[in-house]
Enzyme design. Structure first.
Site, PDB file in Angstrom:
ATOM      1  N   TYR A 122      -9.229  -4.770  54.903  1.00 16.79           N
ATOM      2  CA  TYR A 122      -7.929  -4.259  55.316  1.00 16.79           C
ATOM      3  C   TYR A 122      -6.852  -5.157  54.721  1.00 16.79           C
ATOM      4  CZ  TYR A 122      -3.945  -3.093  58.343  1.00 16.79           C
ATOM      5  OH  TYR A 122      -2.711  -2.735  58.826  1.00 16.79           O
ATOM      6  N   ASP A 147      -6.920 -11.959  49.813  1.00 23.06           N
ATOM      7  CA  ASP A 147      -6.092 -11.729  50.999  1.00 23.06           C
ATOM      8  C   ASP A 147      -6.609 -12.654  52.085  1.00 23.06           C
ATOM      9  OD1 ASP A 147      -4.769 -10.900  53.216  1.00 23.06           O
ATOM     10  OD2 ASP A 147      -5.143  -8.758  52.934  1.00 23.06           O
ATOM     11  N   LYS A 204      -0.366 -14.400  59.612  1.00 17.85           N
ATOM     12  CA  LYS A 204      -0.965 -14.813  60.882  1.00 17.85           C
ATOM     13  C   LYS A 204      -0.745 -16.311  61.180  1.00 17.85           C
ATOM     14  CE  LYS A 204      -3.462 -10.633  61.325  1.00 17.85           C
ATOM     15  NZ  LYS A 204      -4.204  -9.747  60.434  1.00 17.85           N
TER      16      LYS A 204
HETATM   17  C1  LIG Z   1      -3.519  -8.552  59.580  1.00 20.87           C
HETATM   18  C2  LIG Z   1      -3.839  -8.432  58.140  1.00 20.87           C
HETATM   19  C3  LIG Z   1      -2.923  -7.929  57.204  1.00 20.87           C
HETATM   20  C4  LIG Z   1      -1.611  -7.340  57.601  1.00 20.87           C
HETATM   21  O1  LIG Z   1      -0.768  -8.284  58.183  1.00 20.87           O
HETATM   22  P1  LIG Z   1       0.425  -7.763  59.118  1.00 20.87           P
HETATM   23  O2  LIG Z   1       1.150  -9.024  59.476  1.00 20.87           O
HETATM   24  O3  LIG Z   1      -0.226  -7.068  60.261  1.00 20.87           O
HETATM   25  O4  LIG Z   1       1.244  -6.838  58.295  1.00 20.87           O
HETATM   26  C5  LIG Z   1      -3.260  -7.955  55.870  1.00 20.87           C
HETATM   27  N1  LIG Z   1      -4.447  -8.437  55.468  1.00 20.87           N
HETATM   28  C6  LIG Z   1      -5.359  -8.920  56.331  1.00 20.87           C
HETATM   29  C7  LIG Z   1      -6.646  -9.475  55.826  1.00 20.87           C
HETATM   30  C8  LIG Z   1      -5.103  -8.910  57.703  1.00 20.87           C
HETATM   31  O5  LIG Z   1      -6.025  -9.338  58.562  1.00 20.87           O
END
Ligand SMILES: *Cc1c(COP(=O)(O)O)cnc(C)c1O
Length: 431
Positions: free
Chosen positions: A146, A241, A269
């Site tokens: 994701y 990511d 995060k």
């Molecule tokens: C949470 C998440 C996102 C998106 O971040 P948001 O702050 O919710 O937009 C993108 N990539 C990964 C791997 C994530 O866990």
């Protein structure tokens, strides 16, 4: 539960009138586990308190940012002190420089970094940068990863052997999906085939080095190294990511943990200490393409916001001074040792997967989860029952069997022992 959660129930019914689904992010609505969402009034350390005064040991931890627990005193103090000096200037401030230095010191592949307001925004910007840098349009993503909700990443695998993606949300156009190729994770041969077929077309491949958003999928040994080699061979950029894994698996994230360096990294995060922050970074050459130095446009009214930067700096400092990764490793090993005798009774029906402080319960006969298909085969109805039973016993798990749990430095031995008892009782109830 309903009598005990009267205020949450009432707030939810008001929310349903004015907010779609009553929530500002879909999975919060508890749709996949049933029941009504709890409205949270406060958090402290490892605990959440809802609007009815019920207290829970929390393992959702705001989906990952709260590695120091709720309302960490040092983070709160930093935010409070900063707020008194003004909440936004739209001009450079000292803390942006300090946190950028901290990030480039910690994350091996990052020399320069740009701050944005969410993980989604970080990923969008990173992909634009990769396209701007290479002059190519296509990207490759992986099933089970994701990357936030940008149009061209809300794309699912096409049917059959087709590798071109199909829109995975209403409102995503075919054109948006058509530059995204979706491949299975942990399958280097499929990646090599796609890169060969699309030679000269692909700007970047993007992946979560450890996919944490459809259960917890561990990279097979050598997979990340092979992805790196293939990117070099086909002159394609590698984007990690690390919105979840950054500062979670190690100070330098998954790239330090596995010793595989991407070209571009996205963060989010933990880096915001619980405030809305994302970031993307790379070597100086790639980052020099970002405006105003280069031609890849990206901007933000509240980017580098002082409150958010102050929270991030305080969190990163404290992680270092606590030697948080050592603590988390010890705690999570202890957690596993408490759970092992409980879970072993259900061998062949329940799998507990853990990597450092990230964990998940999967109701499956499989001994290991290595693809999205494995996760999809799991019994999510049973997870929903498990979730309800745990909640009854004062443990708040992320409200979906596709989501992981997080330990923080605030989870004490007592919390872990109580959680293990709750797991034991809950499993006895449902299995
Ligand atoms: C949470 C998440 C996102 C998106 O971040 P948001 O702050 O919710 O937009 C993108 N990539 C990964 C791997 C994530 O866990």
């Amino acid at each position: 539960m309903s009598g005990k959660t009267k205020n949450s129930v009432e707030l939810y019914s008001r929310a349903l009138d004015v907010i779609p689904g009553g929530v500002n992010s879909p999975v919060r609505a508890f749709r996949s586990v049933g029941g009504d969402p709890l409205f949270i009034k406060s958090g402290a350390g490892a605990r959440l308190t809802d609007e009815d005064g019920n207290s829970y040991i929390d393992y959702c931890m705001s989906w990952g940012p709260l590695i120091l627990g709720h309302a960490d005193p040092d983070v709160v103090e930093a935010v409070r002190n900063t707020a008194l000096l003004g909440t936004s200037f739209g001009a450079p401030n000292r803390m942006e420089v300090e946190i950028a230095e901290m990030v480039s010191e910690r994350v091996p592949s990052i020399e320069k970094v740009r701050f944005v307001n969410s993980g989604t925004e970080a990923v969008m910007s990173a992909v634009r940068l990769a396209r701007g840098y290479t002059g190519r349009d296509r990207i490759i993503k992986f099933d089970g990863c994701y990357h936030g909700h940008a149009d061209y990443l809300l794309v699912a695998a096409g049917s059959g052997l087709a590798t071109l993606g199909a829109p995975d949300s209403a409102g995503v156009t075919k054109n948006n999906a058509s530059d995204t190729i979706v491949l299975p994770f942990n399958d280097p041969q499929r990646l090599e085939d796609a890169l060969k077929k699309e030679q000269g077309m692909v700007a970047a491949i993007i992946l979560e080095p450890v996919p944490c958003n459809y259960g917890l999928i561990l990279p097979e040994k050598g997979y990340l190294e092979e992805a790196r080699r293939l990117c070099d061979r086909f002159e394609v950029l590698l984007i990690f990511d690390e919105v979840i894994t950054g500062f979670r698996l190690a100070p330098g994230g998954a790239q330090a943990y596995y010793n595989v360096l991407p070209d571009i990294t996205t963060l989010g995060k933990i880096i915001g200490g619980g405030l809305p922050v994302g970031a993307y970074g790379a070597g100086a050459d790639i980052m020099s393409r970002v405006a105003p130095e280069g031609a890849v446009y990206q901007a933000g009214t509240l980017s580098g916001n002082p409150l958010a930067m102050a929270a991030g700096i305080a969190a990163l400092r404290k992680l270092d001074s606590l030697k948080a990764w050592q603590i988390l490793r010890e705690r999570s090993e202890k957690f596993r040792s408490y759970l092992e005798p409980v879970i072993s009774k259900y061998e062949g029906r329940l799998l507990f997967t853990r990597l450092e402080s990230i964990f998940t319960f999967t109701f499956t006969g499989k001994g290991r989860i290595s693809s999205l298909e494995d996760v999809k085969e799991a019994d999510m109805k049973l997870f929903a029952e498990f979730h309800r039973e745990m909640l009854k016993r004062g443990v708040y798990l992320s409200p979906s069997g596709f989501e992981v749990g997080f330990l923080s430095t605030a989870h004490g031995d007592d919390d872990l022992a109580k959680t293990a008892s709750a797991v034991e009782e809950s499993l006895r109830e449902i299995m």
